[in-house]
Motif scaffolding. Structure first.
Motif, PDB file in Angstrom:
ATOM      1  N   GLU A  74       0.836  -1.208   0.000  1.00 21.79           N
ATOM      2  CA  GLU A  74       0.000   0.000   0.000  1.00 21.79           C
ATOM      3  C   GLU A  74       0.870   1.257   0.000  1.00 21.79           C
ATOM      4  N   PRO A  75       0.355   2.353  -0.555  1.00 26.16           N
ATOM      5  CA  PRO A  75       1.114   3.608  -0.547  1.00 26.16           C
ATOM      6  C   PRO A  75       1.081   4.320   0.813  1.00 26.16           C
ATOM      7  N   ASN A  76       0.224   3.896   1.706  1.00 21.32           N
ATOM      8  CA  ASN A  76       0.061   4.514   3.022  1.00 21.32           C
ATOM      9  C   ASN A  76       1.231   4.113   3.922  1.00 21.32           C
ATOM     10  N   GLU A  77       2.119   5.069   4.226  1.00 21.36           N
ATOM     11  CA  GLU A  77       3.335   4.780   5.006  1.00 21.36           C
ATOM     12  C   GLU A  77       3.037   4.285   6.417  1.00 21.36           C
ATOM     13  N   LYS A  78       1.968   4.783   7.037  1.00 22.75           N
ATOM     14  CA  LYS A  78       1.618   4.311   8.378  1.00 22.75           C
ATOM     15  C   LYS A  78       1.171   2.858   8.336  1.00 22.75           C
ATOM     16  N   LEU A  79       0.390   2.514   7.332  1.00 23.72           N
ATOM     17  CA  LEU A  79      -0.073   1.131   7.187  1.00 23.72           C
ATOM     18  C   LEU A  79       1.126   0.205   6.984  1.00 23.72           C
ATOM     19  N   VAL A  80       2.071   0.630   6.163  1.00 21.78           N
ATOM     20  CA  VAL A  80       3.291  -0.149   5.934  1.00 21.78           C
ATOM     21  C   VAL A  80       4.073  -0.278   7.237  1.00 21.78           C
ATOM     22  N   PRO A 107      10.902 -10.012  -0.464  1.00 21.17           N
ATOM     23  CA  PRO A 107      11.093  -8.792  -1.268  1.00 21.17           C
ATOM     24  C   PRO A 107      10.297  -7.598  -0.725  1.00 21.17           C
ATOM     25  N   LEU A 108       9.132  -7.863  -0.159  1.00 18.13           N
ATOM     26  CA  LEU A 108       8.322  -6.785   0.399  1.00 18.13           C
ATOM     27  C   LEU A 108       8.988  -6.186   1.636  1.00 18.13           C
ATOM     28  N   VAL A 109       9.581  -7.042   2.461  1.00 26.42           N
ATOM     29  CA  VAL A 109      10.284  -6.553   3.647  1.00 26.42           C
ATOM     30  C   VAL A 109      11.548  -5.808   3.229  1.00 26.42           C
ATOM     31  N   ILE A 110      12.267  -6.329   2.258  1.00 30.40           N
ATOM     32  CA  ILE A 110      13.478  -5.659   1.763  1.00 30.40           C
ATOM     33  C   ILE A 110      13.142  -4.264   1.244  1.00 30.40           C
ATOM     34  N   GLN A 111      12.025  -4.143   0.571  1.00 34.18           N
ATOM     35  CA  GLN A 111      11.595  -2.852   0.036  1.00 34.18           C
ATOM     36  C   GLN A 111      11.418  -1.818   1.163  1.00 34.18           C
ATOM     37  N   CYS A 112      11.064  -2.286   2.346  1.00 30.49           N
ATOM     38  CA  CYS A 112      10.870  -1.384   3.489  1.00 30.49           C
ATOM     39  C   CYS A 112      12.172  -0.753   3.974  1.00 30.49           C
ATOM     40  N   LEU A 113      13.308  -1.315   3.587  1.00 29.82           N
ATOM     41  CA  LEU A 113      14.590  -0.735   3.987  1.00 29.82           C
ATOM     42  C   LEU A 113      14.793   0.668   3.412  1.00 29.82           C
ATOM     43  N   SER A 114      14.094   0.978   2.340  1.00 32.08           N
ATOM     44  CA  SER A 114      14.247   2.296   1.715  1.00 32.08           C
ATOM     45  C   SER A 114      13.135   3.261   2.117  1.00 32.08           C
ATOM     46  N   SER A 115      12.366   2.911   3.113  1.00 32.71           N
ATOM     47  CA  SER A 115      11.288   3.776   3.580  1.00 32.71           C
ATOM     48  C   SER A 115      11.841   5.046   4.235  1.00 32.71           C
ATOM     49  N   PRO A 116      11.113   6.159   4.105  1.00 33.76           N
ATOM     50  CA  PRO A 116      11.515   7.371   4.818  1.00 33.76           C
ATOM     51  C   PRO A 116      11.127   7.345   6.308  1.00 33.76           C
TER      52      PRO A 116
END
Length: 178
Positions: A74-80, A107-116
Motif C-alpha cells: 500500500e502507498p500509506n506509510e503508516k499502514l506499511v 522482497p516486500l520486507v526488503i523494500q521497506c529498507l528504503s522507507s523514509p
C-alpha cells in the motif's frame, strides 16, 4: 506480557470475548474498513498482538501474516509501518517466518529498507534478521542489500537503533561467512 490459556481465561472472564473471536473481529473490521485511519488503527492493534506466541496459531488460522504482507504494498506509510512491525514481532517464530517466506514476503520486507519512516526501516531490519537462513540467504544477502545494511551500521552517530540492529544482522549473517 506473554499469555497462556489459564491467564487468558482469567483476563477474559465469563462474559468476555475469546482471543480468537476478537482477532477474527479485527480482521473482519479491516476487510470492511473504508477509511485509511481505521485500517491503520486495526493493523497497529494486530501488530501489538503479534509479539505474543499465544496468538501465533490464531494469526496463521486467520491469515493475519498475509494481511500484513498485503499492507506492505500500500502507498500509506503508516499502514506499511504498522504491518512490517507486526511481521517483525511475529517472524521470530520459525513457523511464522516460513509463512512469510512462502508468501514471497522477503522482497516486500526488503523494500521497506528504503522507507523514509525510521520505524519501518527498523522493523524491516529486525524482520530480515529472523528471516535470513540457509534457504533465504541468497535472496537476502545480495550485495546491494548488504551494502545498505552496512550503511545503517555505520550511521551510529546519526541513529544508534539502526546502527546496532544493522550490526547485529551483519554479525550474524554476513561476518559469519568470512
Amino acid at each position: 506480557m506473554f499469555t497462556n490459556d489459564q491467564r487468558q481465561k482469567e483476563r477474559t472472564g465469563k462474559s468476555g470475548t475469546l482471543r480468537l473471536q476478537y482477532l477474527q473481529e479485527l480482521v473482519a473490521q479491516f476487510q470492511n474498513a473504508l477509511s485509511e485511519e481505521t485500517k491503520e488503527k486495526i493493523v497497529a492493534n494486530l501488530g501489538n498482538f503479534a509479539y505474543d506466541p499465544y496468538n501465533y496459531t490464531f494469526f496463521r488460522q486467520l491469515n493475519v501474516l498475509e494481511l500484513f504482507l498485503d499492507c506492505l504494498t500500500e502507498p500509506n506509510e503508516k499502514l506499511v509501518e504498522f504491518a512490517v512491525g507486526g511481521i517483525c514481532n511475529a517472524c521470530a517464530d520459525p513457523t511464522n517466518a516460513d509463512v512469510i517466506i512462502q508468501c514471497d514476503g522477503i522482497p516486500l520486507v526488503i523494500q521497506c529498507l528504503s522507507s523514509p519512516v525510521r520505524n519501518t526501516v527498523n522493523y524491516a531490519l529486525g524482520s530480515l534478521y529472523y528471516l535470513c537462513n540457509a534457504t533465504t540467504e541468497d535472496e537476502i544477502l545480495k550485495l546491494e542489500i548488504v551494502e545498505a545494511i552496512e550503511r545503517f551500521a555505520a550511521a551510529g552517530s546519526v541513529n544508534t537503533g539502526f546502527s546496532n540492529l544493522a550490526q547485529a544482522f551483519l554479525d550474524k549473517h554476513v561476518h559469519k561467512l568470512t
